[in-house]
Design an enzyme around this catalytic site. Structure first.
Site, PDB file in Angstrom:
ATOM      1  N   ARG A   1     -11.969 113.834  64.514  1.00 29.17           N
ATOM      2  CA  ARG A   1     -12.625 114.012  66.028  1.00 29.17           C
ATOM      3  C   ARG A   1     -13.625 115.702  65.143  1.00 29.17           C
ATOM      4  O   ARG A   1     -12.685 116.707  64.917  1.00 29.17           O
ATOM      5  CB  ARG A   1     -12.106 114.647  66.761  1.00 29.17           C
ATOM      6  CG  ARG A   1     -11.379 113.562  67.862  1.00 29.17           C
ATOM      7  CD  ARG A   1     -13.344 112.718  67.926  1.00 29.17           C
ATOM      8  NE  ARG A   1     -13.317 111.275  68.597  1.00 29.17           N
ATOM      9  CZ  ARG A   1     -13.262 110.523  68.480  1.00 29.17           C
ATOM     10  NH1 ARG A   1     -13.372 110.362  67.444  1.00 29.17           N
ATOM     11  NH2 ARG A   1     -12.818 109.602  69.707  1.00 29.17           N
TER      12      ARG A   1
ATOM     13  N   HIS B   1     -21.070 109.552  62.487  1.00 34.30           N
ATOM     14  CA  HIS B   1     -19.329 108.719  63.031  1.00 34.30           C
ATOM     15  C   HIS B   1     -19.578 107.559  62.951  1.00 34.30           C
ATOM     16  O   HIS B   1     -19.518 106.863  63.968  1.00 34.30           O
ATOM     17  CB  HIS B   1     -19.241 109.468  63.712  1.00 34.30           C
ATOM     18  CG  HIS B   1     -18.170 109.903  65.192  1.00 34.30           C
ATOM     19  ND1 HIS B   1     -18.386 110.489  66.131  1.00 34.30           N
ATOM     20  CD2 HIS B   1     -17.528 108.383  65.104  1.00 34.30           C
ATOM     21  CE1 HIS B   1     -17.242 110.073  67.029  1.00 34.30           C
ATOM     22  NE2 HIS B   1     -16.209 108.727  66.383  1.00 34.30           N
TER      23      HIS B   1
HETATM   24  C1  GLV Z   1     -14.069 106.079  67.228  1.00 31.43           C
HETATM   25  O1  GLV Z   1     -14.480 107.869  67.244  1.00 31.43           O
HETATM   26  C2  GLV Z   1     -13.173 105.840  67.873  1.00 31.43           C
HETATM   27  O2  GLV Z   1     -12.205 106.833  68.500  1.00 31.43           O
HETATM   28  O3  GLV Z   1     -12.837 105.378  67.770  1.00 31.43           O
END
Ligand code: GLV
Length: 331
Positions: free
Chosen positions: A246, A294
């Site tokens: 994150r 991401h």
């Molecule tokens: C992706 O970022 C997840 O948390 O699965």
């Protein structure tokens, strides 16, 4: 749904649908990233006749018992008064905690072998790319230069994994299996085969000789900006950084500064404070930063649907879902 048969006695054409609706209620799916058709099919393979609805085709909101969601906007849950559980379509539940539109129901995350394999492959790729000097060769190619760099044996390359939870632990053992010298840090004591682990108070000892640092910490109020200037300063000069968990776990201006000063030799970043990463963010212009949007890991419906179906069964029978998150801890 029922229809009249041609014979005199009215028959339900699909008794399983009615059975499933009575037993489990309806499931609502919401995600801008995941494919509802694949998810619906995978779930119905596990629970034939499941009443699976895709947002915004909600029908009667009172029917909704289970919500399967990724990044629902604030207020999303307000119309649904009969929710029994929320299943996060991913690993990190940070966007589901601390909301005021959600009743006090179990929140669980997904943890399927498909997601673990993807995350492991992303981190392995990122670490191997540095370990095998691939960025230098990419630059040399642009200069049309045959630049020989003698490879280092993997067991001499020290890789540190911050956060040894479900995904972090799998990543650390994957790196160890690939032959790296792997160290791991977590606030809780962890034991992982082939990985030298450091407890909460040993952070600086852990960082002092890590050449490639991998962040696998969840985003909670305790981990926000945990990776700051003091962490970067504690790494040896030239260390590389990989963030696959994150963005807000990292103090971004401190990372930019560490990269600009050359204290950090490079970064591979999948996650950011603001996503999509704004056009004018300094990372875009940095030669030593690799950006991915991401996707280090995603949930794989074929693999995860079994667990989701099991959670639907368990919660409908008054039990606990699989992979329940602790919302006080935030993961
Ligand atoms: C992706 O970022 C997840 O948390 O699965």
């Amino acid at each position: 749904m029922s229809t009249q048969s041609a014979s005199s006695a009215p028959q339900l054409t699909s008794p399983t649908e009615d059975d499933a609706a009575r037993q489990y209620g309806a499931v609502l799916f919401f995600s801008d990233f995941d494919d509802p058709v694949t998810w619906g099919d995978a779930l119905k393979e596990n629970i034939p006749g499941l009443d699976f609805r895709v947002y915004p085709d909600v029908g009667n909101p009172d029917d909704i018992r289970h919500v399967l969601a990724w990044k629902p906007a604030p207020g999303f849950f307000e119309p649904f008064k009969n929710i029994a559980q929320v299943i996060n379509l991913g690993a990190g539940i940070d966007l589901l905690v601390g909301r005021n539109d959600l009743p006090d129901v179990p929140i669980s995350r997904l943890s399927d072998p498909g997601m673990i394999a993807l995350m492991r492959s992303y981190v392995l790729f990122s670490v191997i790319r540095y370990a095998r000097n691939i960025p230098e060769f990419e630059q040399a190619k642009r200069r049309r230069e045959w630049q020989y760099i003698h490879p280092r044996p993997l067991h001499r390359i020290k890789v540190g994994v911050l956060g040894l939870g479900h995904l972090g632990g799998a990543v650390a053992s994957g790196l160890a299996a690939a032959g790296f010298d792997v160290r791991g840090w977590d606030h809780a004591d962890k034991t992982i085969d082939g990985v030298k682990t450091f407890g909460a108070s040993k952070r600086d000892a852990f960082l002092s000789d890590v050449e490639i640092l991998v962040n696998m910490m969840p985003h909670t109020k305790h981990t926000e900006k945990l990776i700051d200037k003091t962490v970067f300063d504690a790494l040896p000069r030239g260390a590389k950084f990989v963030n696959a968990s994150r963005g807000p776990v990292v103090d971004e201006p401190a990372l930019v500064e560490a990269l600009r000063s050359g204290h950090l030799g490079g970064a591979t970043l999948d996650v950011f404070w603001v996503e999509p990463l704004p056009q004018d963010h300094p990372f875009w212009g940095m030669e030593n930063v690799l950006i991915t949007p991401h996707l280090a890991s995603i949930t794989v419906p074929e693999a995860a649907a079994r667990d989701v179906a099991e959670s639907i069964r368990r919660v409908s029978a008054g039990g606990e879902p699989l992979h329940r998150a602790d919302t006080r801890r935030g993961y």
